[in-house]
Design an enzyme around this catalytic site. Structure first.
Site, short mmCIF file in Angstrom:
data_model
loop_
_atom_site.label_atom_id
_atom_site.label_comp_id
_atom_site.label_asym_id
_atom_site.label_seq_id
_atom_site.Cartn_x
_atom_site.Cartn_y
_atom_site.Cartn_z
N GLN A 275 0.84 -1.20 0.00
CA GLN A 275 0.00 0.00 0.00
C GLN A 275 0.88 1.25 0.00
O GLN A 275 2.10 1.17 0.16
CB GLN A 275 -0.89 0.01 1.25
CG GLN A 275 -0.10 0.00 2.54
CD GLN A 275 -0.88 -0.51 3.73
OE1 GLN A 275 -2.09 -0.48 3.75
NE2 GLN A 275 -0.17 -1.00 4.73
N HIS A 306 -7.73 3.86 20.62
CA HIS A 306 -7.02 2.66 21.05
C HIS A 306 -7.35 2.27 22.49
O HIS A 306 -7.37 1.08 22.82
CB HIS A 306 -5.52 2.85 20.85
CG HIS A 306 -5.11 2.81 19.41
ND1 HIS A 306 -4.84 3.93 18.67
CD2 HIS A 306 -4.95 1.75 18.56
CE1 HIS A 306 -4.53 3.59 17.43
NE2 HIS A 306 -4.57 2.27 17.34
N ASP A 328 1.16 -0.10 13.47
CA ASP A 328 1.67 1.17 13.98
C ASP A 328 2.13 1.07 15.44
O ASP A 328 2.76 1.99 15.96
CB ASP A 328 0.61 2.26 13.85
CG ASP A 328 -0.75 1.82 14.40
OD1 ASP A 328 -0.79 1.22 15.48
OD2 ASP A 328 -1.77 2.08 13.72
N GLU A 348 1.09 -8.23 11.32
CA GLU A 348 0.92 -7.10 10.41
C GLU A 348 1.36 -7.52 9.00
O GLU A 348 2.47 -8.05 8.83
CB GLU A 348 1.76 -5.90 10.89
CG GLU A 348 1.95 -4.78 9.90
CD GLU A 348 0.65 -4.14 9.46
OE1 GLU A 348 0.50 -3.92 8.24
OE2 GLU A 348 -0.20 -3.87 10.33
N ALA A 383 -3.65 -11.79 8.64
CA ALA A 383 -4.34 -12.23 9.85
C ALA A 383 -5.03 -13.58 9.64
O ALA A 383 -4.98 -14.46 10.51
CB ALA A 383 -5.36 -11.18 10.27
N ASP A 401 -7.54 -5.12 15.30
CA ASP A 401 -7.38 -3.71 14.93
C ASP A 401 -7.19 -3.66 13.41
O ASP A 401 -6.12 -3.34 12.91
CB ASP A 401 -6.18 -3.11 15.66
CG ASP A 401 -6.05 -1.62 15.43
OD1 ASP A 401 -7.03 -1.00 14.97
OD2 ASP A 401 -4.96 -1.07 15.69
#
Length: 544
Positions: A275, A306, A328, A348, A383, A401
């Protein structure tokens, strides 16, 4: 007496189909025409994929954008093929004009679409759907021109050497389909990663106009008058100069467009294999913003988001925690802040996000240098794939998340099958928390997530938390200046044993932005907007 108006006998070609006067042997001429068909087909498919990719990046929902582009383009190809029947007597000149127009329109389409999105995307009002209208217009124009190529190329092939219609069609479409295969593979594996979307579309236009002009000027030049040859040569060179000038200015254009989209405070802009990643702010007095493919993922209210995501899920055993997404490091920051956490596994898919979270001073400061904590273990993976390899009962808490369910690429991460894998990975007392998108703005999608979690055998406790600042909530679309409505975040807390109690952890540092009273009120607010009777979303029947 012979009637001068009587139709020609069947099988007699019209007068403009006299054999072409070629500078090469007919076999060589036929090969050159089929080679041009191959190149033009590759260019045409690259134009299509460019529009689909850029529209998906700018407007989200890749399935919708691909359906719009491909369906409009195929429809336009049929209309263009019919319209080109009138140009058959001028096949060489008509084909050259088509390729010049296609190179200009197709080559500039990505840049024009990006410009409209960047500088007018937040106008609202009558222009709210401006980028989508331009997408349809480009799909229609490119489809018309691609469709018009076929009758003219068929005419040129037949003028070289007469052949039965079936054989000519077979040769033409064989070259066309093989070219489409090459273009379709070159775009994702060569053009996009090496040149980017804008430069690759401009280069494709240059190849397109050179192929068309070289075929006509080199092979069929005797079909044109001297003036027509000069006009065609000037048009070809002019198109090449325009495309080359645009390519030379691509970097400046992209920088200006990026500032129009993200503001003037862009610090980092990189294109990973997954991305585009943009960081803004992050210096004293300037809040950090993290954008992934143009969508805001970290804004001024990130702590409130969060804390609302993580803290209620950790009100219970939380020695082993799995964080899905959240590269992040901000969700991991909240998990690691609580006592009793022994291990956090973070999954991630984009290694560049992980690298920035480790090394960028602003982002590392915001996540409290979570990546330096020895309890945090990072895996670069999807994931879904990671959960399939996870042993049963491994985790006390799973934090999802993940990007908004309204983004097509994320739909499988909000499916019944996905939550079934999560349930298997949870310990008997374990809990799952899911970011399910805004409640007030996309009520039906939020409750579809809740229904899907329940369909996987989990008991749920949905809640909503208001964003304190406008435009700071994560979601499927870039925050629009035309919309100043307050945003919210919707969450679903779930457990296999029973509906989990919605409360904050009794130990550890108190949240800075969230109270127990707000959590309780958030549960009531969500319940008031409940939509009943919704069916679960599955891999084969997504419902977002």
């Amino acid at each position: 007496m012979i009637d001068p108006h009587a139709p020609a006998p069947p099988g007699v070609p019209p007068p403009w189909r006299a054999p072409a006067r070629l500078p090469v042997r007919p076999a060589t001429g036929r090969f050159l025409v089929l080679a041009c068909v191959f190149v033009c087909a590759a260019c045409g498919l690259v134009y299509e994929l460019e529009l689909v990719a850029l529209a998906s990046y700018l407007m989200g929902d890749s399935v919708t954008q691909a359906s719009v582009v491909l369906s409009v383009m195929v429809f336009a190809m049929g209309i263009g093929s019919l319209a080109a029947k009138r140009l058959r007597r001028f096949a060489a000149a008509g084909f050259a004009a088509l390729e010049t127009s296609l190179a200009l329109i197709g080559g500039s389409s990505a840049m024009a679409l990006y410009a409209v999105f960047a500088w007018t995307g937040d106008w609202g009002g009558i222009w709210a759907d401006g980028p989508r209208l331009l997408l349809v217009a480009f799909s229609l124009a490119i489809g018309l021109l691609i469709g018009a190529e076929v009758p003219l190329l068929m005419e040129l092939i037949q003028r070289i050497r007469r052949q039965d219609a079936g054989g000519a069609v077979a040769d033409l479409f064989a070259a066309d389909y093989v070219g489409a295969l090459v273009g379709g593979l070159a775009f994702p594996f060569l053009l996009l990663p090496v040149l980017g979307q804008l430069t690759s579309s401009l280069l494709t236009g240059a190849v397109n106009v050179v192929a068309g002009g070289a075929l006509v000027l080199g092979l069929f030049r005797r079909d044109l008058t001297r003036r027509a040859r000069r006009v065609l040569l000037a048009a070809t060179l002019g198109t090449l100069l325009l495309l080359a000038a645009a390519a030379a200015l691509v970097d400046d254009f992209e920088q200006a467009a990026r500032q129009a989209v993200y503001g003037s405070d862009v610090r980092v802009a990189v294109r990973s294999p997954v991305q585009e990643i943009v960081l803004t702010g992050g210096t004293p007095g300037r809040p950090l913003g993290l954008y992934l493919d143009g969508r805001l993922r970290v804004g001024a209210d990130e702590r409130r988001y969060h804390e609302a995501l993580v803290r209620p899920a950790l009100a219970g055993p939380h020695a082993r925690v799995l964080v899905l997404g959240g590269g992040d490091g901000l969700a991991a920051r909240e998990v690691l802040a609580l006592p009793g956490v022994r291990r956090v596994d973070l999954v991630e898919p984009d290694p560049e996000v992980v690298r920035l979270a480790r090394t960028d001073p602003g982002l590392a400061r915001l996540n409290a240098h979570a990546y330096g904590d020895p309890r945090l273990h990072v895996t670069v993976d999807g994931a879904f794939h990671r959960l399939r390899a996870t042993p049963p009962g491994r985790y006390d808490v799973v934090v999802a998340d993940l990007p908004d369910p309204g983004i097509t690429d994320s739909t499988k991460l909000y499916s019944q099958e996905f939550y079934g894998l999560v349930r298997r990975a949870l310990a008997p007392h374990g809990r799952l928390v899911v970011h399910a998108g805004p409640v007030a703005g996309r009520t039906r999608a939020f409750w579809t997530v809740e229904a899907t979690v329940r369909a996987a055998g989990l008991h749920t406790a949905p809640y909503v938390v208001d964003g304190r600042r406008t435009g700071s909530a994560a979601g499927a679309d870039r925050p629009s200046g035309a919309s100043r409505a307050p945003r919210d975040w919707g969450f679903v807390l779930a457990s296999a044993e029973r509906a989990p109690a919605l409360r904050l952890p009794a130990t550890g540092p108190r949240p800075r932005t969230l109270t127990q009273a707000e959590l309780t009120a958030g549960a009531r607010a969500a319940e008031q907007l409940r939509v009943t009777g919704l069916r679960a979303s599955t891999l084969v029947h997504p419902r977002y």
